[in-house]
Every structure is written in C-alpha cells, then in structure tokens.
Design a protein around this motif. Structure first.
Motif, PDB file in Angstrom:
ATOM      1  N   ILE A 207      -8.120  18.195  45.936  1.00  0.00           N
ATOM      2  CA  ILE A 207      -7.422  19.425  45.889  1.00  0.00           C
ATOM      3  C   ILE A 207      -6.168  19.288  46.854  1.00  0.00           C
ATOM      4  O   ILE A 207      -6.025  18.814  47.873  1.00  0.00           O
ATOM      5  CB  ILE A 207      -8.041  20.745  46.308  1.00  0.00           C
ATOM      6  N   VAL A 209      -3.092  22.150  48.218  1.00  0.00           N
ATOM      7  CA  VAL A 209      -2.491  23.585  48.237  1.00  0.00           C
ATOM      8  C   VAL A 209      -1.200  23.517  47.666  1.00  0.00           C
ATOM      9  O   VAL A 209      -0.422  22.700  47.767  1.00  0.00           O
ATOM     10  CB  VAL A 209      -2.157  24.005  49.692  1.00  0.00           C
ATOM     11  N   PRO A 210      -0.843  24.459  46.526  1.00  0.00           N
ATOM     12  CA  PRO A 210       0.208  24.610  45.957  1.00  0.00           C
ATOM     13  C   PRO A 210       1.447  24.518  46.806  1.00  0.00           C
ATOM     14  O   PRO A 210       1.617  24.878  47.716  1.00  0.00           O
ATOM     15  CB  PRO A 210       0.325  25.899  45.152  1.00  0.00           C
ATOM     16  N   TYR A 225      -5.604  26.871  55.317  1.00  0.00           N
ATOM     17  CA  TYR A 225      -5.176  26.922  53.867  1.00  0.00           C
ATOM     18  C   TYR A 225      -3.714  26.317  53.652  1.00  0.00           C
ATOM     19  O   TYR A 225      -2.621  26.705  53.692  1.00  0.00           O
ATOM     20  CB  TYR A 225      -5.000  28.149  53.135  1.00  0.00           C
ATOM     21  N   ASP A 291     -12.538  29.099  47.031  1.00  0.00           N
ATOM     22  CA  ASP A 291     -12.399  29.622  45.849  1.00  0.00           C
ATOM     23  C   ASP A 291     -10.838  30.052  45.613  1.00  0.00           C
ATOM     24  O   ASP A 291     -10.254  30.631  44.519  1.00  0.00           O
ATOM     25  CB  ASP A 291     -13.221  30.708  45.494  1.00  0.00           C
ATOM     26  N   TRP A 292      -9.923  29.616  46.470  1.00  0.00           N
ATOM     27  CA  TRP A 292      -8.620  29.781  46.438  1.00  0.00           C
ATOM     28  C   TRP A 292      -7.877  29.191  45.425  1.00  0.00           C
ATOM     29  O   TRP A 292      -8.480  28.218  44.770  1.00  0.00           O
ATOM     30  CB  TRP A 292      -7.720  29.821  47.931  1.00  0.00           C
ATOM     31  N   LYS A 293      -6.434  29.376  45.296  1.00  0.00           N
ATOM     32  CA  LYS A 293      -5.878  28.540  44.280  1.00  0.00           C
ATOM     33  C   LYS A 293      -5.385  27.112  44.838  1.00  0.00           C
ATOM     34  O   LYS A 293      -5.037  26.864  46.072  1.00  0.00           O
ATOM     35  CB  LYS A 293      -4.787  29.240  43.924  1.00  0.00           C
ATOM     36  N   TYR A 294      -5.753  26.092  43.933  1.00  0.00           N
ATOM     37  CA  TYR A 294      -5.437  24.721  44.306  1.00  0.00           C
ATOM     38  C   TYR A 294      -4.858  23.843  43.073  1.00  0.00           C
ATOM     39  O   TYR A 294      -5.055  24.147  42.072  1.00  0.00           O
ATOM     40  CB  TYR A 294      -6.462  24.027  45.022  1.00  0.00           C
ATOM     41  N   GLU A 295      -4.393  23.038  43.364  1.00  0.00           N
ATOM     42  CA  GLU A 295      -4.120  22.115  42.298  1.00  0.00           C
ATOM     43  C   GLU A 295      -4.650  20.732  42.777  1.00  0.00           C
ATOM     44  O   GLU A 295      -5.095  20.259  43.516  1.00  0.00           O
ATOM     45  CB  GLU A 295      -2.385  21.610  42.371  1.00  0.00           C
TER      46      GLU A 295
END
Length: 297
Positions: A207, A209-210, A225, A291-295
């Motif tokens: 993963i 972080v965007p 994060y 569960d946060w946003k990842y790429e």
C-alpha cells in the motif's frame, strides 16, 4: 571614492568573518572528521575492496556504523561504495534538513564527495550552508543547497536547475511522506544507489498513501497516515531497475542498487529487513487506519 572605500571595507569584513568562522570551527574539533577518523574509514574502504576482490566480502548487514547518519547507514553506504569501487563520487540528498546529520554528510566531509542537498525549511538550509561553507573540509567547494518543497510536479526541474548530473552515485530520499511518489517521478538523473525511507508500520501490505502535492509532515488526519510500505517501495524499485540489498537494522531506511552493478551484493527479501522486534510493535499503529484510502505499489 567614499563608495569604493565602503565596498572595500565590506569585502574585508566579509572575508575576515569567514576566516574567523573557519578558525572557530577548527578550534572545536569534531571527532567525526579528525584525521584519525578519515584514515580509519579510508583503510576500511580499502579492506573491503581487498575482501571483495578475494571473494571473502562480509555481509552488508555486518558493516553498519554511525558517524553522521541517524543510525548505522554510514557504514552500510561505505561498504556499498567499496563494492562499487567508488571512493569519491556525487550525491543527492532530498529532504536533507541541514545536511549535517544526514546519509550524505560522511561522504562529503570524510571522502570529498560533491553533491546537492534539498530541503524545504529555510532555517535548515541556512544552517547547512553556514556549516559547509566554514568547515575546513568543504569551505573551498561546499555542496549546493536548494531550498524548495519538492513535489512530483517540480522535482525534475529542481534537479535540472541544480545541474545534477545525468548519472550520479548515490541518492538519499527522506521527506516523511511523498518519498515513493518523488522517486517514481525522478527521470533526469539515474543513481547507482538509492536509500529511501519506507513506512514499516504498514507491515507486509502492498500500500501507498495517495499522492498529495500539498502534504506536510505530520499529517493532520493521522500521524501514521503517510508514505509507502516496504513491499510497495520494493516493487517500485524493481520497475525502475533496482534490487533491494538491505536496510538499517529497523528496516525503514531501505537500500537499493541498480541492476547489473555490484553483483556481490545479492537481493534480499522484504521480510528479511523487517525482522527487528520493533516492527511487530509498530505494526499495531496501523490498526486505526487500516481501512483508509490507499493505492497499490
């Protein structure tokens, strides 16, 4: 005539100030750059060369020590440069702070490397410039300092403006956040060795972080994060033509060597660099943000 005298006096005062600063630096001898330190490291470099040529090279993980680096990166870098047969080279330090307690300071001060430090904090840059411009080992040709907040959008232009060569020997990237995205974006220089920070709190998850061009550390959302996992960073490295050869003992400063160079440095697994018990403890910090946003890397 009065103007000429004033200019002359200003010049004399400026020169006198620099000489005084150098004398002050010399009077407080830094044990990290004494002749004994330099000789010892030079002998170690030649010892490694002899061992490597005889096929008896130690493991990279056995070579670490700290001189200027945060942990034992100085020793690891020295060993890798011996493996590459590079005694004096060119470095680039992105996210260098003042460039004193950095992964490149030992190279600049004890081995005569030239290079560029980049940091977004004006006070850091001013302190670094003053240090290298007055240090007895670098005052005559100090490293460059660039004050800029690096982003995907500007990193290549910054490197071009700083006249960073097309091929350099060593790059350190440590900006506490967008490290992955900056390395991914760099295209105007090709380093032989890269040391880059990863976020070991993400464990073996693939993963990242965007990207956020306005990101600053620490993030307001959550202190953990940010950044990319070691797995994601290793995958980026392979896409760019590098192999993972090691890390500092805690696993977050990962080291990559360009494919085809230093064959005596084998690739290692991500799992092997995360063996320190600290990493298991740090992994618990991922729970609140899992569960946060990842790429994916």
């Amino acid at each position: 005539m009065k103007t000429i005298k004033n200019v002359g006096r200003a010049l004399v005062d400026r020169v006198a100030s620099r000489i005084e600063a150098r004398l002050t630096t010399n009077s407080a001898v830094d044990p990290r750059t004494t002749p004994a330190t330099k000789i010892g490291q030079l002998q170690l470099w030649h010892h490694y060369r002899t061992q490597i040529e005889a096929g008896r090279a130690p493991k990279l993980c056995q070579a670490g020590f700290r001189c200027f680096s945060q942990f034992e990166e100085d020793g690891l870098i020295l060993f890798i440069m011996a493996a590459l047969d590079i005694l004096e080279g060119v470095f680039l330090d992105i996210g260098s702070a003042d460039g004193i307690n950095s992964n490149c300071a030992n190279l600049a001060l004890n081995f005569g490397w030239r290079g560029t430090f980049i940091d977004g904090n004006e006070a850091n840059v001013a302190r670094g410039r003053a240090f290298y411009e007055t240090h007895p080992d670098t005052w005559i040709y100090p490293p460059k300092f660039i004050c800029a907040m690096v982003a995907r959008e500007n990193i290549n232009q910054l490197l071009l403006e700083a006249a960073v060569p097309l091929e350099i020997d060593f790059v350190s990237i440590d900006i506490d956040g967008n490290d992955y995205w900056i390395w991914d974006a760099i295209s105007v220089t090709v380093p032989k060795v890269v040391i880059i920070e990863t976020h070991i709190e993400f464990g073996l998850n693939n993963i990242v972080v965007p990207y956020d061009k306005d990101y600053v550390y620490p993030p307001a959302s959550h202190p953990e994060y940010h950044g990319a996992s070691p797995i994601a960073m290793e995958r980026l490295a392979r896409r760019k033509g590098y192999r993972l050869v090691g890390a500092n003992r805690y696993g977050f400063n990962t080291i990559y060597v360009r494919d085809g160079l230093a064959p005596m440095l084998p690739s290692v697994s991500v799992e092997s660099i995360l063996s320190h018990p600290r990493n298991k403890e740090r992994a618990t910090l991922f729970e609140p943000i899992k569960d946060w946003k990842y790429e994916q890397g």
